[in-house]
Design a protein around this motif. Sequence first.
Motif, PDB file in Angstrom:
ATOM      1  N   PHE A 152       0.812  -1.217   0.000  1.00  0.00           N
ATOM      2  CA  PHE A 152       0.000   0.000   0.000  1.00  0.00           C
ATOM      3  C   PHE A 152       0.843   1.264   0.000  1.00  0.00           C
ATOM      4  O   PHE A 152       0.363   2.344  -0.368  1.00  0.00           O
ATOM      5  CB  PHE A 152      -0.996   0.013   1.166  1.00  0.00           C
ATOM      6  CG  PHE A 152      -0.422   0.081   2.554  1.00  0.00           C
ATOM      7  CD1 PHE A 152       0.271   1.196   3.005  1.00  0.00           C
ATOM      8  CD2 PHE A 152      -0.618  -0.973   3.441  1.00  0.00           C
ATOM      9  CE1 PHE A 152       0.760   1.262   4.294  1.00  0.00           C
ATOM     10  CE2 PHE A 152      -0.131  -0.923   4.730  1.00  0.00           C
ATOM     11  CZ  PHE A 152       0.569   0.199   5.159  1.00  0.00           C
ATOM     12  N   GLU A 153       2.120   1.168   0.377  1.00  0.00           N
ATOM     13  CA  GLU A 153       2.955   2.360   0.458  1.00  0.00           C
ATOM     14  C   GLU A 153       3.148   3.046  -0.887  1.00  0.00           C
ATOM     15  O   GLU A 153       3.532   4.213  -0.936  1.00  0.00           O
ATOM     16  CB  GLU A 153       4.315   2.015   1.081  1.00  0.00           C
ATOM     17  CG  GLU A 153       4.263   1.682   2.560  1.00  0.00           C
ATOM     18  CD  GLU A 153       3.872   2.865   3.436  1.00  0.00           C
ATOM     19  OE1 GLU A 153       3.868   4.006   2.940  1.00  0.00           O
ATOM     20  OE2 GLU A 153       3.571   2.644   4.622  1.00  0.00           O
ATOM     21  N   VAL A 154       2.901   2.351  -1.993  1.00  0.00           N
ATOM     22  CA  VAL A 154       3.067   2.981  -3.309  1.00  0.00           C
ATOM     23  C   VAL A 154       1.781   3.640  -3.793  1.00  0.00           C
ATOM     24  O   VAL A 154       1.774   4.270  -4.857  1.00  0.00           O
ATOM     25  CB  VAL A 154       3.555   1.957  -4.363  1.00  0.00           C
ATOM     26  CG1 VAL A 154       4.821   1.263  -3.897  1.00  0.00           C
ATOM     27  CG2 VAL A 154       2.468   0.915  -4.696  1.00  0.00           C
ATOM     28  N   LEU A 155       0.688   3.504  -3.046  1.00  0.00           N
ATOM     29  CA  LEU A 155      -0.608   4.000  -3.493  1.00  0.00           C
ATOM     30  C   LEU A 155      -0.883   5.410  -2.995  1.00  0.00           C
ATOM     31  O   LEU A 155      -0.439   5.796  -1.900  1.00  0.00           O
ATOM     32  CB  LEU A 155      -1.718   3.063  -2.994  1.00  0.00           C
ATOM     33  CG  LEU A 155      -1.653   1.613  -3.473  1.00  0.00           C
ATOM     34  CD1 LEU A 155      -2.793   0.816  -2.842  1.00  0.00           C
ATOM     35  CD2 LEU A 155      -1.712   1.529  -4.993  1.00  0.00           C
ATOM     36  N   PRO A 156      -1.656   6.193  -3.739  1.00  0.00           N
ATOM     37  CA  PRO A 156      -1.986   7.545  -3.282  1.00  0.00           C
ATOM     38  C   PRO A 156      -2.855   7.561  -2.029  1.00  0.00           C
ATOM     39  O   PRO A 156      -2.855   8.550  -1.291  1.00  0.00           O
ATOM     40  CB  PRO A 156      -2.713   8.160  -4.480  1.00  0.00           C
ATOM     41  CG  PRO A 156      -3.191   6.995  -5.291  1.00  0.00           C
ATOM     42  CD  PRO A 156      -2.169   5.923  -5.097  1.00  0.00           C
TER      43      PRO A 156
END
Length: 269
Positions: free
Chosen positions: A127-131
């Motif tokens: 999830f760390e790559v998601l806005p």
Amino acid sequence: MAVHENHVLDVGGARIHYEVRGSGPVLLLIPGSNGDAGFFDAMADRLADRHTVVSYDRRGFSRSFAQEEPAGWIETHVEDARRLIGAVSEGPVRVFATSAGAVIGLDLIGRHPRLVSRLVAHEPPIFEVLPDASRWRAFFDEVGATYRSEGQEVAMRRFLAGIGVAEARRPADPDPELLARISGNTHTILTQEVPNAPGHRPDFAALDAWRDRVVLAGGRDSRAHFPHRPAVVLAARWNRRVVDFPGDHLGYWSHPDEFAAVLEGCVTV
């Protein structure tokens, strides 16, 4: 069905169950948070005529006994994969990794690029790559809190429904021994996988350096679900598209023939 051999690798603090079948270039299969090599059995049989297929139960799952929970989740699982590759191959291997296993696979190629000639990362749930990372961070924290307050059954229902996997397709006749084994993995999923895999922060500098060896993949039927979205973001980072695979998040289990055919095309280098 391809004949396969069962082995055990002592990695210090754990005994890793792994299976080898077929001949040819080594193809390592890293399972997700279901953790069990048995999900790959049918697909591995299809690939064994052209590859030496190696699958394994990850540390703490099913037949891979662990003396204690790992102190560092990603470091421990990457080191297990590194040692397994050393046990089965004298050179770099091809890797298919799915879900939390894909988180491990991405870190593996970043840390040990000489060991991996091609990585197919199928729906890495990072999830760390998601806005909207904060939303997902709160969700996974809530799953952990639910486990502590209401128990594993309620927590697992919330977890699977929330990421879109609750309705994932199964084979028509799933192996009852596999189902019995994974019933004992819930504690590991909720205490090790949920708090660590989705919140892992990739080393983008390392991944960018080896991006030509990485294929981002996702299920045709799971495009709207959480695990598919990070694959799209990572593919876009490298000006690519996600490679479509049959089925949903568990397509390798429900569509083994079609899945194996697409995977064969991705790992042939």
